[in-house]
Design a protein around this motif. Structure first.
Motif, mmCIF file in Angstrom:
data_model
loop_
_atom_site.group_PDB
_atom_site.id
_atom_site.type_symbol
_atom_site.label_atom_id
_atom_site.label_comp_id
_atom_site.label_asym_id
_atom_site.label_seq_id
_atom_site.Cartn_x
_atom_site.Cartn_y
_atom_site.Cartn_z
ATOM 1 N N VAL A 1 10.309 0.163 1.470
ATOM 2 C CA VAL A 1 8.897 -0.033 1.167
ATOM 3 C C VAL A 1 8.745 -0.076 -0.348
ATOM 4 O O VAL A 1 9.383 0.694 -1.073
ATOM 5 N N HIS A 2 7.922 -1.000 -0.849
ATOM 6 C CA HIS A 2 7.773 -1.159 -2.297
ATOM 7 C C HIS A 2 7.293 0.142 -2.940
ATOM 8 O O HIS A 2 6.511 0.898 -2.362
ATOM 9 N N ALA B 1 5.392 -4.841 7.463
ATOM 10 C CA ALA B 1 4.252 -3.963 7.215
ATOM 11 C C ALA B 1 4.110 -2.841 8.245
ATOM 12 O O ALA B 1 3.773 -1.709 7.877
ATOM 13 N N PRO B 2 4.352 -3.086 9.553
ATOM 14 C CA PRO B 2 4.191 -1.999 10.514
ATOM 15 C C PRO B 2 5.138 -0.821 10.292
ATOM 16 O O PRO B 2 4.905 0.264 10.845
ATOM 17 N N TYR B 3 6.189 -1.020 9.517
ATOM 18 C CA TYR B 3 7.163 0.048 9.293
ATOM 19 C C TYR B 3 6.912 0.812 8.000
ATOM 20 O O TYR B 3 7.746 1.618 7.592
ATOM 21 N N ALA B 4 5.780 0.576 7.347
ATOM 22 C CA ALA B 4 5.465 1.250 6.092
ATOM 23 C C ALA B 4 4.363 2.274 6.301
ATOM 24 O O ALA B 4 3.370 2.013 6.983
ATOM 25 N N ASP B 5 4.536 3.430 5.700
ATOM 26 C CA ASP B 5 3.516 4.477 5.720
ATOM 27 C C ASP B 5 2.964 4.607 4.303
ATOM 28 O O ASP B 5 3.641 5.123 3.409
ATOM 29 N N PRO B 6 1.732 4.126 4.069
ATOM 30 C CA PRO B 6 1.204 4.149 2.701
ATOM 31 C C PRO B 6 1.051 5.549 2.129
ATOM 32 O O PRO B 6 0.971 5.714 0.914
ATOM 33 N N GLU C 1 6.310 -10.879 3.588
ATOM 34 C CA GLU C 1 6.930 -9.561 3.724
ATOM 35 C C GLU C 1 7.542 -9.406 5.120
ATOM 36 O O GLU C 1 7.042 -8.691 5.973
ATOM 37 N N SER C 2 8.627 -10.112 5.313
ATOM 38 C CA SER C 2 9.284 -10.092 6.613
ATOM 39 C C SER C 2 10.774 -10.334 6.449
ATOM 40 O O SER C 2 11.252 -10.788 5.402
ATOM 41 N N LEU C 3 11.498 -10.022 7.524
ATOM 42 C CA LEU C 3 12.919 -10.338 7.658
ATOM 43 C C LEU C 3 13.089 -11.198 8.897
ATOM 44 O O LEU C 3 12.496 -10.909 9.944
ATOM 45 N N ILE D 1 10.549 7.137 -0.925
ATOM 46 C CA ILE D 1 11.663 6.359 -0.407
ATOM 47 C C ILE D 1 11.514 6.240 1.107
ATOM 48 O O ILE D 1 11.682 7.212 1.846
ATOM 49 N N GLN D 2 11.155 5.028 1.565
ATOM 50 C CA GLN D 2 10.996 4.743 2.984
ATOM 51 C C GLN D 2 11.949 3.615 3.364
ATOM 52 O O GLN D 2 11.665 2.447 3.114
#
Length: 304
Positions: free
Chosen positions: A178-179, A152-157, A83-85, A162-163
């Motif tokens: 984010v999935h 992952a650090p840019y996702a807020d569970p 899960e990276s770019l 829509i993130q």
């Protein structure tokens, strides 16, 4: 609205079509092009290698969850996490898979060897004159090098459904949402169009409907019906300029979406903080006498 005949949308469902490349290790690669770029999706096993002997400009590598790789470029090497770019500099480079799964590369049309192999190459035989010209933006701060972004650090569970997670390079932009675990509200869709650039929507999980509506021109014989087909994953769609579109996931489970633009979108780039790596990639000089609408790329001038 445009008076040109409507360009076809290109839809590639990888598990339903033959790959454009298969190497001795069994790595299969599907290549779909747009007017300015291509999307190459490879199904790899551990040890599988994706090489570019001398790529002419930067390209991007998307590793979805569960897939890791070692990426080298020149004298640099990184262990790219799942899960990276990763943005890869011009020149020779190599991606070695450390796990089984899919790896997506986004590469400009300057990679003529790959663009010629695209299954939909005939769709762009006219050169796509409706699109903005692919011109590189200023070089990145610190020069060209491998740039790796774990997502992952840019996702807020606990955040909104829509993130966006938006990154750009000198020649392209990708929005790695984010999935999704919940389906989109059908009373809050966002139909829109882009006047002078295409959008590629890469989907690796779930089932999607890309709602498409083509503009009418003066020739009734060239009109196209609306499209609301379900598209399985993994797949990619190239949405033409001026085609009204919005996407939604259907069914159960997790779904994923990666929106791709080439060159970078100026309208997104003009929103401070919206592009997560904006401090590394300077914007071009803006012609303030022109107006930016619907993401048009025609209103900037290259720096001297």
């Amino acid at each position: 609205m445009t008076q040109r005949p409507a360009r076809e949308a290109s839809v590639a469902c990888f598990d339903r079509m033959e790959p454009q490349e298969t190497d001795a290790a069994g790595t299969k690669t599907w290549i779909t092009r747009g007017g300015n770029f291509l999307v190459a999706v490879s199904r790899v096993k551990p040890g599988g290698v994706l090489s570019r002997e001398n790529n002419p400009d930067e390209y991007m590598v998307i590793l979805p969850p569960g897939v890791e790789a070692t990426i080298t470029a020149g004298d640099e090497e990184i262990e790219a996490v799942a899960e990276s770019l990763t943005i890869v500099p011009p020149g020779p480079s190599q991606i070695t898979a450390r796990s089984e799964g899919l790896i997506a590369r986004i590469i400009t049309k300057n990679a003529e060897d790959l663009i010629a192999k695209a299954w939909n190459a005939a769709t762009y035989a006219d050169g796509a004159p409706e699109l903005a010209v692919l011109e590189p933006w200023p070089e990145p701060v610190g020069g060209f090098k491998l740039r790796h972004y774990p997502l992952a650090p840019y996702a807020d569970p606990k955040g909104e459904r829509i993130q966006p997670r938006l990154f750009r390079s000198t020649n392209m932009m990708v929005n790695l949402f984010v999935h999704y675990q919940n389906r989109r509200d059908t009373t809050a869709l966002s139909p829109h169009w882009h006047e002078d650039f295409e959008q590629a929507s890469l989907t690796l999980h779930g089932t999607w409907i890309h709602h498409l509506r083509w503009p009418w021109n003066a020739n009734l014989a060239e009109w196209r019906p609306d499209n609301h087909d379900e598209v399985p994953t993994p797949s990619v769609i190239i949405i033409p300029a001026n085609v009204v579109h919005t996407s939604r996931d259907v069914g159960a489970g997790e779904s994923s979406l990666y929106d791709i633009f080439c060159p970078p979108r100026l309208d997104f780039s003009m929103k401070p903080g919206f592009v997560l790596n904006e401090s590394e990639y300077p914007m071009p000089k803006i012609d303030e006498t022109k107006t930016v609408t619907k993401g048009t790329l025609l209103s900037w001038q290259k720096s001297a």
